[in-house]
Structures are given as C-alpha cells and as structure tokens.
Design an enzyme around this catalytic site. Structure first.
Site, PDB file in Angstrom:
ATOM      1  N   LYS A 115      55.301 -93.222 -18.445  1.00  0.00           N
ATOM      2  CA  LYS A 115      54.804 -93.845 -19.678  1.00  0.00           C
ATOM      3  C   LYS A 115      55.576 -93.296 -20.870  1.00  0.00           C
ATOM      4  O   LYS A 115      55.470 -92.125 -21.196  1.00  0.00           O
ATOM      5  CB  LYS A 115      53.319 -93.573 -19.888  1.00  0.00           C
ATOM      6  CG  LYS A 115      52.774 -94.337 -21.101  1.00  0.00           C
ATOM      7  CD  LYS A 115      51.419 -93.842 -21.572  1.00  0.00           C
ATOM      8  CE  LYS A 115      51.510 -92.737 -22.583  1.00  0.00           C
ATOM      9  NZ  LYS A 115      51.978 -93.138 -23.911  1.00  0.00           N
TER      10      LYS A 115
ATOM     11  N   GLU B 255      55.826 -79.352 -20.765  1.00  0.00           N
ATOM     12  CA  GLU B 255      56.788 -78.863 -21.747  1.00  0.00           C
ATOM     13  C   GLU B 255      56.190 -79.192 -23.097  1.00  0.00           C
ATOM     14  O   GLU B 255      56.105 -80.353 -23.486  1.00  0.00           O
ATOM     15  CB  GLU B 255      58.135 -79.549 -21.515  1.00  0.00           C
ATOM     16  CG  GLU B 255      59.308 -78.756 -22.050  1.00  0.00           C
ATOM     17  CD  GLU B 255      59.620 -79.158 -23.469  1.00  0.00           C
ATOM     18  OE1 GLU B 255      59.028 -78.540 -24.379  1.00  0.00           O
ATOM     19  OE2 GLU B 255      60.412 -80.071 -23.661  1.00  0.00           O
TER      20      GLU B 255
ATOM     21  N   GLU C  11      53.117 -75.495 -35.756  1.00  0.00           N
ATOM     22  CA  GLU C  11      54.292 -76.306 -35.485  1.00  0.00           C
ATOM     23  C   GLU C  11      54.239 -77.526 -36.399  1.00  0.00           C
ATOM     24  O   GLU C  11      53.334 -78.356 -36.304  1.00  0.00           O
ATOM     25  CB  GLU C  11      54.312 -76.757 -34.021  1.00  0.00           C
ATOM     26  CG  GLU C  11      55.538 -77.576 -33.702  1.00  0.00           C
ATOM     27  CD  GLU C  11      55.588 -78.040 -32.245  1.00  0.00           C
ATOM     28  OE1 GLU C  11      54.525 -78.358 -31.682  1.00  0.00           O
ATOM     29  OE2 GLU C  11      56.697 -78.062 -31.679  1.00  0.00           O
TER      30      GLU C  11
END
Lengths: 352, 799
Positions: free
Chosen positions: B193, B267, B398
């Site tokens: 996807k 990840e 982040e």
C-alpha cells in the site's frame, strides 16, 4: 514560470554575512589595463597557524563538485547571456612550442572579435563590446600581442618564471617577469615551486610569491599553483592561502601542462579560500581555472561555482578568468544554435 | 521577456523547467483515475471509492485513486497467497531474471518515474532524477543478485510467505523498491500500500512490472488511507508486515500484530544528530548540512536535524550556514535548478509551522534566509534554530521539515551524550578530520547508520534501519534479506500461530509437599536461593516465596517471588555492567569457557537437580548446556560484521553491535539448557541480561548463582529474577530502559510482551510452540543475529 522569488525580506536580512557588499559597478568593458577600479590585494604577513590548520575533506568536496552541475543550469536566453559573459572572462591563450608571431596575431584578432557580429546583433548584444578578458602568451610573444591588441583595451598576460615547471633559478624567473612587464604585459601568470608545498616549506613559498609580486610592479600577479602536482586538496588550500597572503591578485589552478588541470574540486577548494581570506582581511582575490575547459557546458559549471561560493561579484573579469582557447569555438556554436535553432559546426566560426 | 543583454548584466538564474507532458499524458491515458492492481489486473474504477491526489506545488488535483477496502485487501492477499507456491518454487535464477527485468524497466522509464514522483510528492526533479530513481534501479539489480544466490547464500531458507508492505510518502518509489526488491528476491509475494498522498509511482510501477512479465498475484498494489493499511496489518493470511513511517503508527502496528506470529520490520522516525568537531572541514560540513536537512525539504526519516557543534567553531559554522542558506533556491519542483521543492501536503506544512512557532515561543532563535517563499503551493523556507536547549521541543520532536536545530558541546563524550539524548536511533553524521575520533564516536552513537564526513548516503548493498524507537529490521544488503526469509519447510509463522500447542495452559501440579528434602537423619541446612542481581544474591522485595515441586510432586524447595522492583534493580545492574559490550570477544569467550568448566565440574549436582525437577535426563541436559556454552564461547570472537561494497571511494562497515539490556523469559522445557541457550548468545555478543528462569523449574537457575560467581562473570552481566514468568516478562516488556525481550512461554504471554514492547519499540523474540532445545537449530547464527543489530558505518576516504 518563475522558479524563485527573490524579493528581499528586509527584516530577515540582518545578521547575514553578506558576500555582496563591496560590489563593484556592473559589468563594463574593461578599460586601460583591464583591471578596472578594484583595489589590489596587498597581502598580509605570513600566518603559519592559519595555513597549517587548513584541512580539506576530499570526499566531501568531490561530492559537492559532482552534484553542483545537477543543481544548477541555465537555459535559453539565460544560457546565451551566461555564455557571452563567459567569453569576457576568457584569457584566450596559446602556449605551444610551435607558436609564431602569425598564430599569436590570429589569436589577438579573435580576442577582439570573439563572436561573429551578426550573431551578436541577433542576440541584441552588439552594443556590449564583447571581447575576451585577456590574451595570454609566452614572454617571447608579449610584444607581438601588445602590438596586435593596441587600442582594443584587451590586456596581455604573460606566463613567466620558467613556465611550466618553474625550476629555473629564482633570479632568472624574476628577471623574466620584469622583461615581460617591460614588453607591455599587464598581467603575469607565474608558477610556484611545487617542492615548497610538498615539503611544507611555507616560508619559502611566501617569499617566492612576494618576490614575484614585487617584480610585477603595477602588473597583476596570477599565481599558478599547479594543483595537479600538489597531491592533496589540503595542500591546494594551504598553497592558496600562502599565495594570497603573499599578495597574489589571482590564484590559478594549472599551467595546462599537469596531468590534472582545472577541475571543480580544485575550484571549490580555492574559491572557499578566497572567500575566507576576504572575510578575514577584506581583500578581494581573483580566481582563474585553466587547462581542460573546452566546452560551453564545462565553463558554465565553473560559473556556477563562482556564483554559489563567492557571489556575483566574482563573475566579472577583474576577479574571474578562465584560461582557454578551444572553449571559445564551442561557445560560438552554442550561441549560433540559440540564434538559429540549428546545431552549428566549428568551421562556421573563425578559428582561434 | 528578459533580454540576453539584461541577463548578461545581472547574471541571474532563469527558469529551467522539466516538461511534465509525458507524465500528464500517462495520467490522461488512465482518465486520471486508477483502480487497484490485483492478481495481475486492474480493478474497475468505482466512482464512489475514489479520492483525490493533489499536486503539492500547486495544490491542484492531480489524479484520483481508489480507497482500497478490507474486501479489496482480502482479494489482494488471496491473489498473493495463490501466487506464492509458484513464485517461491521458481529457481533463484528465474527470480533473478524477473528482478533484472524490473531494474531494466525502471531505467527505461526513468524520466517518467522521476517526473511523476516530482509532481506527486513535490520534491525537486533533480532529486528524483539523480537520486530516487537511480537508487530504485540499483536496488532491483542488487536484489536480482540475491535471488540468484539464494540457494548458496541462504541454504535452508525460503521466502517468508505473503508480505504486507506499507510505505511512506517521502520517497514513494524508493521505499517501494526497498520493500519489493528483497521480498521478490526471497520468494515472497506482496500486497503493498503506497501512501495516500503519493500513490502514483507505485501504480506506474505496477503497470511497468506487469509489462515486464511479473506473474499475476506476485505483486499487488492496493491504494488507500490508514484504514487500508490496517486491513493489511490485520489480515490473518499475511506472514509478514514491513512498514516505513512514523513511530506513532509503528507502535499501532506492533500492538496490532502482537501474538499473531507475523514477522515484523519497522523503519520509523528519527531526530538524527549531525556532529561537527572543531577540526572538521567546515565548508564541507555546510554542504553536508544542506544534504542532511534540506534534502527532500527535510522530509527524511534520517535527516540530520540536530546539529551538534563543538563550541569553539559554533559561531563560524553558523555564519557559513546562514550564508549558504541565502543561496539555496526554492521553487517549482519541476525546475531543474532548485534545491528545494514543495512540502508534501498542507497538513504537513501546518505541522511544521506549528512546531516552529513552538520553538520560538520556547525561546530558541529562529533564522530564515532573506528571500521569500512562493506564496502559493506548499512551500516552507529552510530554517535554522540556534540557542536551542536539549529540553526545547524543537530539539526533541521529529519535525519532518526543513528545520535544523543547533546546539553546542564541549567534549567528544558530551557530543555522544547529546547525540544519544533521544528516543530515536536511526542515523548520525560525524564530521572530523581525525580518524581516531571518528571511529571512536561511531560505535558510541545509538544509530543504525553512521556517516563519517558525509550524510544521507544510501545503497542497496548496505542495510538501513534503526536502533531504539526508530524501529527494527534492516533494508538492503545481506542483513536486509533475513527480514524476508524463514527456514525452509519450517512451519510458517502462521502455522505456528494456528497451532494451539503452546497456548495450552498446563495444569499446575499442586500436590502438597510432605517434607522438604533433607539428608539422612539430621534436618537439612536450609538453603534459600534469593534473586541474583548485580553479582549478589538479593532478597526478593515482595518478601514472598514460591514452592518448587519436583516431577514426583514433592516440594523441592522455594524460590523468591520477584516483582517489578526486583526487575527494576536488575535492569539497573545490567546497565551498570554495560562495559561488557566493550570487552573483547576473546575476553568474553574466556568467561563463557570458564562458566562451562565450572558447570561441568558440578555436573552431577545439576543433573540430579534437573532429574528431580523434570524427571528427565538431567545428565544429558547438563552436557548439552556445557556444549552450548562452548558454542557461544566459540562464537564470541567470530560473529564478525562485514565490509559492504558500496559504490563510493570508501567502505561501509557493517558492525554487529549488542542490543543492550535484554530481558529473557525462559521456557519450562529444558530449564537449564533453555536458559543457557538464550543467555549465552546474548552474553557472547556483549549484551547484559535479566533472565527470568523457568517458572516451574527454577532451581537449576538459582544453583547457577555460585557457578556465575566462580567464573569471573562481571557483576550485572547476568541477572536472574525468579517468579511468575508472564507477570515478570510483562514488566520487562514495559520497561523503557530494556532494549529487547526474548520470551518463550505461552501465546498469551507472547502477545502481552509484543504489545507492551511498543512502548519503546524494543525488539522482541517471542515463541510459544515448545522447542527441542537439544536440536541443532537451538543454537547458532539465528540466535546471534537476534542478539545483535547491524550498524553500518560509512567511511569515505581519500586525501
């Protein structure tokens, strides 16, 4: 489509280390000695600590050099304009064992009229008086070139000091500079003793360049580092620094006779030294890559380096020269292509 | 129109547009609307299931794609399942030909991919053309090689099965290649996807893979939003999930797959340090920073977003950086001469703005270049924060945008401390001209990738992936292949999941003990095993003990009932012993041999104890445990890393590093051998351990205390806490300062461990099917791989 909007935001500009201050007048054909009004680099006392502390990371520099040509490009009108500018930056050069007064005069004629007039007309730049930055010859042909260029305002540069190895006695090398100046050269391209760099004898290098500068008098001193023979980029940085401290008006990459000549990594390293020297001392030093720049695309890459690393001020002939000869023909072909839309051929342009 | 003469004066850059005509023609050929690519065919476009994909540079709609439903996902998984036997059954060479064809196909259509990617994502054409797409082709070539070499390089292994892959929007096609290439090479079939913001290159890839002859069902592309991804994650017939994206979603996936038996690689995010020492080549550092944080508008998981500068060169570097920022060019992604393009979507732009405002509000100094950003489209200028403290939110969170925060350090050790002062651990850059310093710092930084005097270097041959909350698993290289492999013929993870064998709670024997075993006529001297923490026996905090009954139902003794405080102390002791990781492999081998020697010397006693507890052959178990200690003593100085052949002048050192502090919940079968089989590989590779021994048969472990004491095992390297296994394992899995948990027990316990591990994204290894601990596969590389993580240190060189 406008790729970038450059309207300044004044409020944010404060605190910028500007590299555009001290900007000279916009480009204008050089008059007289071709050096305009730029104050010369008087040099500084030798700063050994600054020289020895210099370190250059070759891999990182090469990465920057490899990606820069992919980050910048100029197309259409912009490309034509940039190539015309490049012509004005060329030290049109012949340094061959079989040079004769005849081919030197041909070179000078080409320097006066580097592009066919009808092309300049078509480009709308006939009024700009486009001609090369200088003509560069061996001492033996300085007088010939001076004569051939009389009235053009194009300066004559002489390669001196036992070119290209620079290993004749210093006294003779100094005498050669004086002789070229006496013959009418207003720019002297000298070579350094590579051994001084390879042995880290910076005092000797400094003294050598100082002596050359002194011998030049009013003539401008371009110091050829022969980067291809200096082994490391750190050495290139250190030699650049010492040459500038000793009073070089230009630092130049190569004689054209080394195994490796002008490359983008050398240009990056040397330009960054020029920038630092400027920031430290306020003095502006010029840069001249020479050797191996034969294509229009190739010379544009050097122009990108200058604009990116040093700013627009270094896109003028008093601070940037390119040592070349065949390059001019390729530029002419590209200009004709822009004008006509057809690919051009070398034989359509008067040979160098 | 600007005239040549004017430009000659200004020497400005002009527009250099890349044509988008072929890309838009491709979209038109599909009427701007796409179905799903399932089982080698495109599903019909259903008008009610379409959603818009925007062009970030203009905000205009670019195409419409299908919102994949759970039923669509199911059809795709079924197609992948059906295609699996044939695909897995192909020879490695045949799969290599397919991968080779895909590499060539990508190259043949390289510019189309580049332009579509740039339109869809907003990243500059220079990047898609010069970085993304060439790396995609490189990935397929490299993995064509692994397919070819499967049989010889991974003997006894085969593709893990049907894999579900969910990829992000920042490098859409590149992340697809990172996932698809190793899976195809290994013999897996795929349901992938793409991100909802950027699905187009995945669809183009499907079209081109189809033309290249990839068999139907091997690759299925299902577009959609998070709910489509969830349907893949939750699908019962998927053997492995590979995900790249935010840590937040990674956590959700970890929890959702807990106890499912699905293999998982994640990840995730990062806040990667970019460390500059005072002897670095500062001009090169500046370009490094440009490549670190202004590459892809900073929307890079491994972006060097925290600039750590040695105090003495801070001002000089910041001045150089500001000068450089003035010359960055930002604009249309399709302009060939821009450095930065558009942010992927308005929501992302808003997030960047909010975080930057927060940073200013918290007192950090913000600086942006003097040129103005385009007002239309999703653009954000390069931004530098100085006077940032580690406590500032901009230093912690982040941002995923072109925002750099700068902090200073005084010493190398402070640099490392600041670098590691984050829950993440994806990547790091280290800049110094001193090789001693560079190679000293690289192993100390908690990151899966370390670049020396470089940044954002990627290659298919070197694994990429994180430490800590940046996820686990590697993509690229030999290390990446393991993520898509399982032992041939071994029950697939799904079979194990379906098996109830391990899930059956065994009835606890609760026979009343008549007496505590004593000798002859005198009463036995009471021997009370406590817990073993930091090299000392410690009373359990609870003050409770549990009876241990033997095979015959008699009470053999009591052990302390450890609780969360005992585990807390044990974890602290294990951290204090972290110097173990820096001892040499030889020294660790010596200690493991010594342990084996001392265990053998007391072999009779251990054999008797085991026999009494389990009724089994205690002698054989002791001998196997001694042999196993020898095995890992042997491995201690042999589990070498590798030097990857990356395409630079330099090397990528793939170092096997210990994970850190590992909690181990030991199986009941083989109470001594099971414990040794798990603890020894961890200790051999430099980890420190908190072990919960077999709950039913803990006495072999408590008897080990003295053996550990006499074998020079440093205090804290092995800690043992007895008690209720599942409860203790859950505490370990919940503990944010435990880096991994290995659990061997029930399916319920495994599920709880995997779920709780999402807290700090610790690595887990959970099994519930009973194992034969005497078998050959109960030791070896698989255990060593699980005990270590690969750090790739890129070292370019050249003077």
């Amino acid at each position: 489509m406008e790729a970038q909007r450059t309207a300044p935001k004044a409020a944010r500009a404060a605190g910028v280390t500007s590299i555009t201050e001290g900007r000279g007048p916009q480009w204008a054909p050089a008059v007289g000695d071709g050096h305009g009004t730029l104050a010369r680099n008087p040099g500084t006392p030798l700063d050994l600590d600054a020289v020895r502390a210099l370190r250059v990371n070759r891999s990182a520099v090469e990465r920057r050099a490899a990606t820069l040509p992919g980050r910048r490009t100029v197309k259409k009108e912009w490309q034509a304009a940039w190539l015309l500018r490049a012509i004005t930056l060329i030290d049109l050069t012949t340094l061959a064992g079989d040079d004769t007064p005849g081919n030197v005069r041909r070179l000078c004629a080409k320097a006066r009229q580097p592009v066919r007039p009808e092309l300049l007309e078509a480009l709308g730049v006939a009024h700009l008086g486009i001609r090369t930055g200088a003509v560069c010859v061996y001492h033996a042909y300085v007088a010939t070139a001076v004569e051939a260029l009389r009235g053009s305002g194009i300066p004559v540069a002489a390669v001196s000091t036992g070119f290209p190895a620079g290993l004749s006695p210093l006294k003779e090398r100094i005498a050669e500079i004086r002789a070229s100046v006496a013959d009418g050269a207003v720019e002297i391209d000298t070579v350094i003793t590579r051994a001084h760099v390879l042995r880290g004898d910076w005092e000797a290098l400094y003294d050598e360049v100082r002596a050359m500068r002194e011998a030049c008098g009013e003539a401008h001193l371009k110091v050829i580092l022969a980067t291809g023979e200096l082994a490391t980029l750190s050495n290139v940085a250190r030699a650049s620094e010492v040459a500038m401290q000793a009073g070089a008006d230009f630092i130049k990459t190569s004689t054209g006779k080394e195994g490796t000549n002008a490359t983008l990594p050398y240009a990056l390293v040397m330009c960054r030294r020029i920038r630092d020297y400027r920031e430290r001392t306020g003095h502006l030093v010029g840069f001249k890559p020479a050797g191996g720049i034969r294509s229009a695309k190739g010379v544009l890459e050097f122009l990108y380096v200058m604009k990116e690393e040093l700013g627009d001020r270094w896109l003028q002939p008093d601070l940037f020269r390119v040592g070349a000869s065949a390059l001019l023909t390729d530029i002419e072909r590209q200009l004709e292509h822009f004008v006509t839309g057809r690919y051009s051929a070398a034989h359509r342009h008067p040979m160098v | 129109m600007t005239s040549v003469a004017e430009i000659f004066e200004t020497m400005a850059y002009g527009p250099a547009p890349e044509s988008d005509k072929p890309a838009r023609e491709w979209l038109r050929r599909h009427d701007g609307a796409f179905g799903l690519y399932v089982n080698g065919a495109w599903t019909a476009v259903r008008a009610d299931a379409l959603f818009d994909v925007q062009e970030p540079a203009t905000g205009k709609p670019l195409a419409r794609v299908t919102q994949g439903s759970a039923a669509d996902v199911d059809a795709a998984v079924q197609a992948a399942r059906a295609a699996l036997p044939a695909w897995r059954g192909l020879s490695g060479h045949a799969r290599a030909r397919h991968l080779y064809a895909l590499a060539r196909a990508v190259q043949k259509h390289a510019r189309l991919f580049a332009v579509v990617e740039s339109l869809d994502n907003g990243k500059p054409i220079r990047e898609t053309r010069d970085l993304d797409i060439p790396l995609v082709a490189r990935h397929f070539y490299h993995h064509a090689g692994w397919a070819q070499l499967m049989a010889s390089e991974f003997p006894g292994y085969e593709g893990a099965g049907v894999v579900g892959q969910i990829i992000p929007w920042n490098f859409p096609l590149l992340m697809m290649a990172w996932k698809v290439a190793p899976a195809l090479a290994a013999g897996c079939t795929i349901v992938i996807k793409p991100a909802e913001f950027t699905p187009l290159t995945a669809l183009l890839f499907a079209e081109i893979a189809d033309e290249a002859g990839l068999p139907p069902g091997v690759l299925n592309v299902v577009t959609g939003d998070g709910s489509t991804g969830a349907a893949i994650v939750d699908h019962a017939d998927v053997d492995k999930i590979a995900f790249t994206g935010s840590t937040e979603v990674g956590r959700v996936i970890r929890r959702a797959t807990a106890g499912s038996g699905k293999k998982l690689s994640l990840e995730l995010g990062g806040k990667s340090p970019f460390i500059v020492f005072e002897d670095a080549d500062l001009d090169s550092v500046v370009e490094g920073v440009v490549d670190a944080i202004w590459f892809n508008q900073g929307q890079v998981c491994c972006a060097g977003s925290r600039l750590l500068v040695q105090e003495g060169v801070h001002d000089a570097l910041v001045a150089k950086l500001k000068r450089r920022m003035e010359t960055l060019r930002l604009g249309s992604p399709l302009d060939k001469a821009v450095d930065m393009g558009a942010i992927v979507a308005p929501v992302q732009l808003e997030r960047i703005r909010t975080l930057v405002e927060q940073g200013r509000a918290e007192g950090a100094q913000m600086w942006q270049p003097s040129w103005a950003c385009p007002a239309e489209g999703c653009f954000y200028p390069p931004t530098l924060f100085t006077e940032v403290q580690p406590a500032s939110s901009v230093a912690q969170v982040e941002i995923f945008g072109p925002v750099l925060v700068a902090m200073t350090f005084r010493t190398p050790s402070e640099a490392v401390a600041l670098a590691n002062n984050t829950p993440y651990g994806l990547a790091a850059s280290v800049w110094t001209e001193n090789i001693n310093l560079a190679l000293d710092v690289a192993p100390k930084v908690k990151a899966g990738v370390v670049w020396i005097n470089a940044t954002n270097l990627f290659d298919a041959s070197a694994g990429f992936g994180g430490y800590r909350e940046s996820g686990f698993g590697r993509e690229g290289g030999r290390e990446g292949m393991w993520e898509y492999l399982k032992r041939s013929g071994a029950p697939s993870t799904l079979d194990a999941r379906r098996s109830d064998a391990g899930a059956v709670a065994e009835a606890r024997v609760q026979r009343r003990a008549s007496s505590v075993e004593g000798g002859d006529s005198l009463p036995a001297i009471d021997r009370t095993p406590k817990l073993y923490v930091g090299g000392k026996q410690a009373r359990p905090d609870s003050g409770y003990s549990q009876r241990v009954t033997g095979a015959d139902g008699r009470v053999l003794g009591v052990v302390g009932e450890g609780n969360r405080k005992d585990l807390r102390n044990a974890v602290e002791a294990a951290h204090k012993a972290s110097g173990w990781a820096r001892t040499t492999g030889h020294a660790r081998a010596q200690i493991l041999y010594y342990l084996a020697e001392n265990l053998a010397a007391r072999g009779d006693e251990f054999a008797a104890r085991l026999r009494a507890m389990t009724g089994g052959d205690g002698r054989a178990e002791v001998e196997a445990a001694v042999s196993r200690l020898f095995t890992y003593a042997a491995w201690a100085d042999k589990h070498d890393g590798a030097v990857h052949d990356v395409p630079i002048r330099g090397v990528a050192l793939a170092m096997h590093e210990p994970i850190g502090v590992v909690g181990v919940a030991c199986p009941d079968e083989a109470p001594l051998l099971g414990l040794v089989s798990l603890v020894a590989p961890l200790v051999a590779t430099g980890n420190t351990v908190v072990a919960v021994p077999s709950e039913r048969h803990p006495l072999a472990a408590t008897d080990l205390y003295q053996v550990l004491d006499t074998s020079d095992v440093p205090a804290g390297v092995i800690n043992i806490v007895t008690g209720a296994r599942d409860a203790l394992a859950a505490v370990l899995a919940d503990h944010d300062d435990v880096d991994a948990v290995w659990y061997f027990g029930t399916r319920e316990g495994a599920t709880a461990v995997e779920k709780a591990s999402a807290g700090n994204m610790k690595r887990t290894w959970a099994e519930w099917a009973p194992r034969d601990w005497h078998a050959a596969d109960a030791e070896g590389r698989k255990f060593l791989r699980a005990a270590t993580q690969v750090k790739n240190v890129w070292v370019p060189y050249g003077e």
